[in-house]
Enzyme design. Structure first.
Site, PDB file in Angstrom:
ATOM      1  N   TYR A 127       4.836  34.689 -35.130  1.00 24.86           N
ATOM      2  CA  TYR A 127       6.169  35.277 -35.215  1.00 24.86           C
ATOM      3  C   TYR A 127       7.263  34.198 -35.123  1.00 24.86           C
ATOM      4  O   TYR A 127       8.429  34.480 -35.380  1.00 24.86           O
ATOM      5  CB  TYR A 127       6.393  36.336 -34.128  1.00 24.86           C
ATOM      6  N   ASP A 173       4.657  41.867 -26.401  1.00 21.60           N
ATOM      7  CA  ASP A 173       3.629  41.401 -27.334  1.00 21.60           C
ATOM      8  C   ASP A 173       4.239  40.332 -28.245  1.00 21.60           C
ATOM      9  O   ASP A 173       5.198  40.596 -28.971  1.00 21.60           O
ATOM     10  CB  ASP A 173       3.146  42.579 -28.185  1.00 21.60           C
ATOM     11  N   LYS A 199      -0.720  35.516 -29.350  1.00 25.54           N
ATOM     12  CA  LYS A 199      -1.886  35.540 -30.242  1.00 25.54           C
ATOM     13  C   LYS A 199      -2.124  34.201 -30.907  1.00 25.54           C
ATOM     14  O   LYS A 199      -1.173  33.505 -31.301  1.00 25.54           O
ATOM     15  CB  LYS A 199      -1.692  36.598 -31.339  1.00 25.54           C
ATOM     16  N   THR A 230       7.445  41.886 -30.506  1.00 26.06           N
ATOM     17  CA  THR A 230       8.516  40.917 -30.784  1.00 26.06           C
ATOM     18  C   THR A 230       8.473  40.391 -32.219  1.00 26.06           C
ATOM     19  O   THR A 230       9.007  39.315 -32.478  1.00 26.06           O
ATOM     20  CB  THR A 230       8.440  39.736 -29.791  1.00 26.06           C
ATOM     21  N   LEU A 280       4.865  54.112 -35.248  1.00 28.28           N
ATOM     22  CA  LEU A 280       5.868  54.864 -36.008  1.00 28.28           C
ATOM     23  C   LEU A 280       5.712  54.583 -37.503  1.00 28.28           C
ATOM     24  O   LEU A 280       6.628  54.815 -38.293  1.00 28.28           O
ATOM     25  CB  LEU A 280       7.283  54.476 -35.548  1.00 28.28           C
ATOM     26  N   HIS A 317      -5.465  36.667 -33.473  1.00 29.05           N
ATOM     27  CA  HIS A 317      -4.517  37.506 -34.238  1.00 29.05           C
ATOM     28  C   HIS A 317      -5.212  38.268 -35.363  1.00 29.05           C
ATOM     29  O   HIS A 317      -4.925  39.444 -35.595  1.00 29.05           O
ATOM     30  CB  HIS A 317      -3.393  36.619 -34.798  1.00 29.05           C
ATOM     31  N   SER A 349      17.761  48.200 -30.435  1.00 32.04           N
ATOM     32  CA  SER A 349      18.986  48.477 -29.672  1.00 32.04           C
ATOM     33  C   SER A 349      18.595  49.011 -28.300  1.00 32.04           C
ATOM     34  O   SER A 349      17.481  49.517 -28.104  1.00 32.04           O
ATOM     35  CB  SER A 349      19.843  49.516 -30.398  1.00 32.04           C
ATOM     36  N   ASN A 354      12.445  55.000 -26.569  1.00 27.21           N
ATOM     37  CA  ASN A 354      11.008  54.744 -26.760  1.00 27.21           C
ATOM     38  C   ASN A 354      10.249  54.627 -25.442  1.00 27.21           C
ATOM     39  O   ASN A 354       9.021  54.575 -25.437  1.00 27.21           O
ATOM     40  CB  ASN A 354      10.806  53.498 -27.616  1.00 27.21           C
ATOM     41  N   ARG A 359      15.522  52.690 -24.677  1.00 24.02           N
ATOM     42  CA  ARG A 359      15.438  53.769 -23.673  1.00 24.02           C
ATOM     43  C   ARG A 359      14.726  54.977 -24.255  1.00 24.02           C
ATOM     44  O   ARG A 359      13.885  55.598 -23.597  1.00 24.02           O
ATOM     45  CB  ARG A 359      16.852  54.141 -23.184  1.00 24.02           C
TER      46      ARG A 359
END
Ligand SMILES: NC(=O)c1ccc[n+]([C@@H]2O[C@H](COP(=O)([O-])OP(=O)(O)OC[C@H]3O[C@@H](n4cnc5c(N)ncnc54)[C@H](OP(=O)(O)O)[C@@H]3O)[C@@H](O)[C@H]2O)c1
Length: 312
Positions: free
Chosen positions: A57, A52, A86, A28, A220, A119, A266, A273, A271
């Site tokens: 954040y 997560d 965290k 997130t 990624l 963290h 999106s 991933n 979907r």
């Protein structure tokens, strides 16, 4: 190697005696609040069950709101999802750990966490400023607390029952190994950057030998190009197995025994991933043979995030 036809539903057993963490997690770290809400809802609707979060954040409230709305729309229970958050660097003093945990729970609207992570192993000057700096712009570290002091406070939380498992993030073997030896409650999860350009093989072997789940962020390569997403070997495997480069990288990560986090923004990417299945052995080996080495996030060296969500 993990044998499963469907990595989308795979759960990894934690060493806390009962927890099972979905291997594919949704991260997130999203700067914009509206995007956070929509992406979190889309992820839940697509089938993500592992979320997560982090106080750093600054969007736990939005994530909590999206999860609660999504759970009720999809007819799911709290127990159906696995939620991590965290402890930030400014809350390492033992007396600050419990209040920071409670504040995160309150913002998320939850009464327990599946996993609470330190963290980073870097303690910053305690206080409300998440990024304390001196006049020269250097981070102000807190030399008055050790990582083990903070871990003992995390152990007390785990003993309290509202925090089912505890672990660490952005830590190397040099600090993890002594902490592991000294710990009464052993870390269940270690979250670090990992992808074919930074396989963290030694750390992964250490974790596997001790039933610690290695949770890979940036699988990624943070989506940066050039990076693993447009690596020629990944592209060749993707074309051969009929998957996207992202799906190949995610499959590789799960197949080598890690869990992972991605941040699709999106519904279609959520979907994509989750639609991850094992690679044929030769394709898995081909990714293992990639020689390029690159770290994309420097947080592990200083405790300062590589990029920071919205200011304020
Ligand atoms: N412990 C730490 O210090 C730490 C540090 C960083 C991150 N994290 C965690 O890890 C989570 C994952 O973040 P990450 O940046 O590491 O994730 P990542 O998945 O490596 O990278 C995210 C980037 O990949 C792109 N992307 C996502 N799915 C894609 C797909 N199927 N095809 C092509 N591109 C795709 C996204 O693009 P779009 O934006 O265009 O969708 C985004 O730019 C974070 O949300 C956070 O929870 C932890």
């Amino acid at each position: 190697m993990v044998a499963s036809a469907d990595f989308g539903n795979l759960r990894l057993a934690l060493n806390d005696g009962g927890g099972r963490m979905p291997a594919l997690g949704f991260g997130t770290l999203i700067p914009d609040p509206a995007v956070t809400i929509n992406a979190t809802r889309d992820a839940l609707a697509a089938g993500f069950r592992h979320f997560d979060c982090a106080e750093r954040y600054r969007n736990e409230r939005e994530v909590g709101e999206a999860l609660h709305a999504g759970l009720s729309i999809d007819g799911l229970a709290r127990e159906d999802i696995f939620v991590t958050t965290k402890l930030w660097n400014t809350n390492h003093r033992p007396e600050r750990v419990g209040p920071a945990f409670e504040a995160s729970l309150e913002r998320l609207g939850l009464d327990y966490l599946d996993l609470y992570l330190i963290h980073t192993p870097f303690a910053f000057q305690p206080g409300d400023d998440q990024d304390p700096r001196d006049q020269s712009g250097n981070v102000i570290y807190d030399r008055g607390v050790t990582l083990l002091d903070t871990w003992r406070a995390m152990e007390r939380l785990a003993d309290g029952g509202r925090c089912r498992a505890i672990g660490l993030s952005d830590i190397g073997l040099d600090r993890l190994a002594p902490l592991y030896e000294a710990a009464t409650i052993k870390p269940a999860v270690v979250q670090v950057e990992a992808h074919p350009y930074l396989p963290e093989t030694e750390l992964l072997e250490f974790c596997k030998a001790r039933d610690i789940v290695l949770l890979a962020f940036a699988p990624l390569g943070h989506g940066l190009k050039p990076g693993p997403l447009d690596d020629p070997a990944v592209a060749a495997v993707a074309a051969r197995v009929g998957k996207t480069p992202a799906q190949v990288l995610l499959a590789w990560a799960v197949q080598r025994g890690t869990a992972l986090l991605t941040t699709p923004k999106s519904a279609a990417r959520a979907r994509e991933n989750l639609d991850v299945s094992p690679l044929p052995q030769d394709a898995f080996d081909e990714i293992n043979r990639i020689q390029t080495r690159q770290r994309f996030n420097e947080v592990v060296k200083t405790g300062s995030p590589g990029f920071i969500p919205r200011g304020g």
